[in-house]
Scaffold this active site. Structure first.
Site, mmCIF file in Angstrom:
data_model
loop_
_atom_site.group_PDB
_atom_site.id
_atom_site.type_symbol
_atom_site.label_atom_id
_atom_site.label_comp_id
_atom_site.label_asym_id
_atom_site.label_seq_id
_atom_site.Cartn_x
_atom_site.Cartn_y
_atom_site.Cartn_z
ATOM 1 N N ASP A 7 46.584 31.970 46.826
ATOM 2 C CA ASP A 7 45.626 30.862 46.854
ATOM 3 C C ASP A 7 46.201 29.620 47.527
ATOM 4 O O ASP A 7 45.589 29.060 48.449
ATOM 5 C CB ASP A 7 45.177 30.514 45.431
ATOM 6 C CG ASP A 7 44.401 31.642 44.765
ATOM 7 O OD1 ASP A 7 43.977 32.567 45.484
ATOM 8 O OD2 ASP A 7 44.229 31.617 43.538
ATOM 9 N N ARG A 18 51.262 24.065 32.861
ATOM 10 C CA ARG A 18 50.362 23.276 33.713
ATOM 11 C C ARG A 18 50.490 21.771 33.521
ATOM 12 O O ARG A 18 50.518 21.014 34.505
ATOM 13 C CB ARG A 18 48.909 23.723 33.498
ATOM 14 C CG ARG A 18 48.616 25.149 33.940
ATOM 15 C CD ARG A 18 49.180 25.449 35.304
ATOM 16 N NE ARG A 18 48.807 26.755 35.815
ATOM 17 C CZ ARG A 18 49.623 27.578 36.421
ATOM 18 N NH1 ARG A 18 50.903 27.244 36.572
ATOM 19 N NH2 ARG A 18 49.212 28.735 36.887
ATOM 20 N N ASP A 40 42.805 26.871 34.036
ATOM 21 C CA ASP A 40 43.808 26.039 34.697
ATOM 22 C C ASP A 40 43.208 24.815 35.380
ATOM 23 O O ASP A 40 43.847 23.764 35.453
ATOM 24 C CB ASP A 40 44.599 26.867 35.719
ATOM 25 C CG ASP A 40 45.767 27.607 35.078
ATOM 26 O OD1 ASP A 40 46.082 27.310 33.918
ATOM 27 O OD2 ASP A 40 46.351 28.485 35.743
ATOM 28 N N SER A 92 46.716 39.006 39.976
ATOM 29 C CA SER A 92 47.087 37.595 39.998
ATOM 30 C C SER A 92 48.140 37.399 38.918
ATOM 31 O O SER A 92 47.900 37.719 37.740
ATOM 32 C CB SER A 92 45.868 36.716 39.703
ATOM 33 O OG SER A 92 46.256 35.364 39.593
#
Length: 402
Positions: A15, A95, A124, A176
């Site tokens: 990504d 995160r 996220d 992923s």
């Protein structure tokens, strides 16, 4: 006229690899790639080189491993935070620290925007953007997945191929994955169907129970005020401690979970997670708390653990409630010092011993041998007072008149 700058949270995965040229083409920004080292094990030099080759004007790298464990992971361990019985919050905890330092870089470089590679379906995006707004709400947020016409990972692969961008993902290896010192997550591929079991090749970090040694292994974990400080009587820094527990847990098939979870945005999703060292730490920490915590504190803290896990999972790290919960948890940890010895065998964990100078466990009270420390006759009055409301509710039957 100088271009405006945007700071992208960059990993070098599929990504974010295509987001750099996409931002150049569609927004005309000067793209700064921010690389946070939270222990993902990547070749940082290679990731940096790739960012420049795909159009980044600048790459900023920060080693956040110690801070990640000390300020985010270990407080969650102290809290006992586990989401929906299984998930040890590996991605969720990483995160906010990435977002915090990304914003700091943006402010230092005079950027006007920040960007991330999260989809519009996932958790996220909330974790990143809530952190951005809690720290620097004046920054513009660019979320390409909510703007571009790409709909799938296959579309992203097509885009990468068209722009000559090399990526590790392929149509055969479509998972992923997110990795840091605390865990490794897997989504996509065969896991999108909740009826499918994970493939043997899906797991990357831990061996299967069938491949684990036929002999058990023991490990002793030492804590000071709820913080892990040693493994097998060797004092270690946080990064070294988690790394060695990951090795020990991985070779003994510890820490695999397969979870259908409730995302914050309202979607049920399915993922597999490997958290070998974290599983050992949470297990040992609970055992030490059982030895040292007062009953009412221990029971009340179970509810705190659930709320803490929800806050972390939902991306609400930078909130007064999380800070307040941290204060409560810290007060419960002042006596959580000692060591726990565990036996590991083919995915199973058993307790061999628990020791603490602050133990509340007393053999003179718990033993079946009746001694002077406890007068059994006191129990009769205790039970009668306890049962007083129950006795008060009893109604005598009415005798029928003849």
């Amino acid at each position: 006229m100088a271009k405006e700058k945007v700071v992208l949270a960059y990993s070098g995965g599929l990504d974010t690899s295509i987001i750099i040229p996409w931002l150049n083409e569609n927004h005309g920004y000067d793209v700064v790639a921010f690389v946070a080292d939270v222990g993902q094990g990547d070749d940082i030099d290679a990731v940096t080189e790739k960012a420049y080759k795909t159009g980044a004007s600048k790459v900023v790298v920060k080693d956040l491993r110690q801070e990640f464990l000390n300020e985010y992971v270990f407080p969650a361990v102290q809290a006992g935070a586990v989401y929906e019985h299984k998930y040890l919050l590996g991605t969720s905890l990483a995160r906010p620290i990435i977002a915090k330092h990304q914003v700091e870089v943006a402010l230092e470089l005079g950027a006007t925007a920040v960007s991330h590679g999260c989809t519009g379906k996932g958790n996220d995006q909330v974790r990143f953007e809530h952190a951005y707004q809690a720290i620097a709400p004046e920054l513009k947020i660019i979320a390409p997945w909510r703007e571009w016409t790409l709909k799938s990972r296959e579309d992203c692969l097509d885009y990468a191929e068209a722009h000559g961008i090399p990526v590790a993902a392929s149509r055969e290896k479509i998972h992923s994955r997110d990795r840091n010192l605390w865990h490794l997550s897997h989504e996509g591929g065969e896991l999108e169907d909740a009826g499918n079991g994970p493939l043997d090749t899906t797991w990357q970090m831990t061996v299967s129970p069938q491949e684990a040694p036929d002999k058990s292994e023991t490990v002793t974990i030492g804590f000071e005020k709820g913080i892990p400080v040693s493994v097998n009587d060797v004092k270690l820094d946080p990064v070294g401690l988690v790394a060695i527990l990951n090795e020990i847990g991985s070779r003994n098939a510890i820490g695999r979970i397969d979870l259908v979870e409730n995302r914050f945005v309202g979607i049920k999703s399915r993922g597999c997670y490997e958290t070998p060292g974290g599983t050992l730490l949470l297990f040992a920490h609970r055992e030490l708390e059982a030895l040292c915590l007062d009953r009412e504190v221990q029971h009340f803290k179970q509810g705190i653990a659930l709320k803490y896990a929800d806050l972390v999972y939902n991306g609400l790290w930078f909130t007064p409630l999380r800070e307040s919960l941290d204060a409560f948890v810290a007060s419960t940890q002042k006596d959580i010092t000692g060591e726990v010895k565990l036996s590991l065998y083919k995915g199973n964990i058993a307790v061999l011993s628990r020791k603490s100078p602050n133990s509340l466990y007393r053999t003179d009270l718990s033993s079946f041998t009746m001694g002077e420390s406890y007068d059994q006759k006191d129990a009769a009055g205790f039970i009668r007072i306890l049962a007083l409301p129950a006795r008060s509710r009893v109604r005598k039957p009415v005798t029928a008149k003849s």
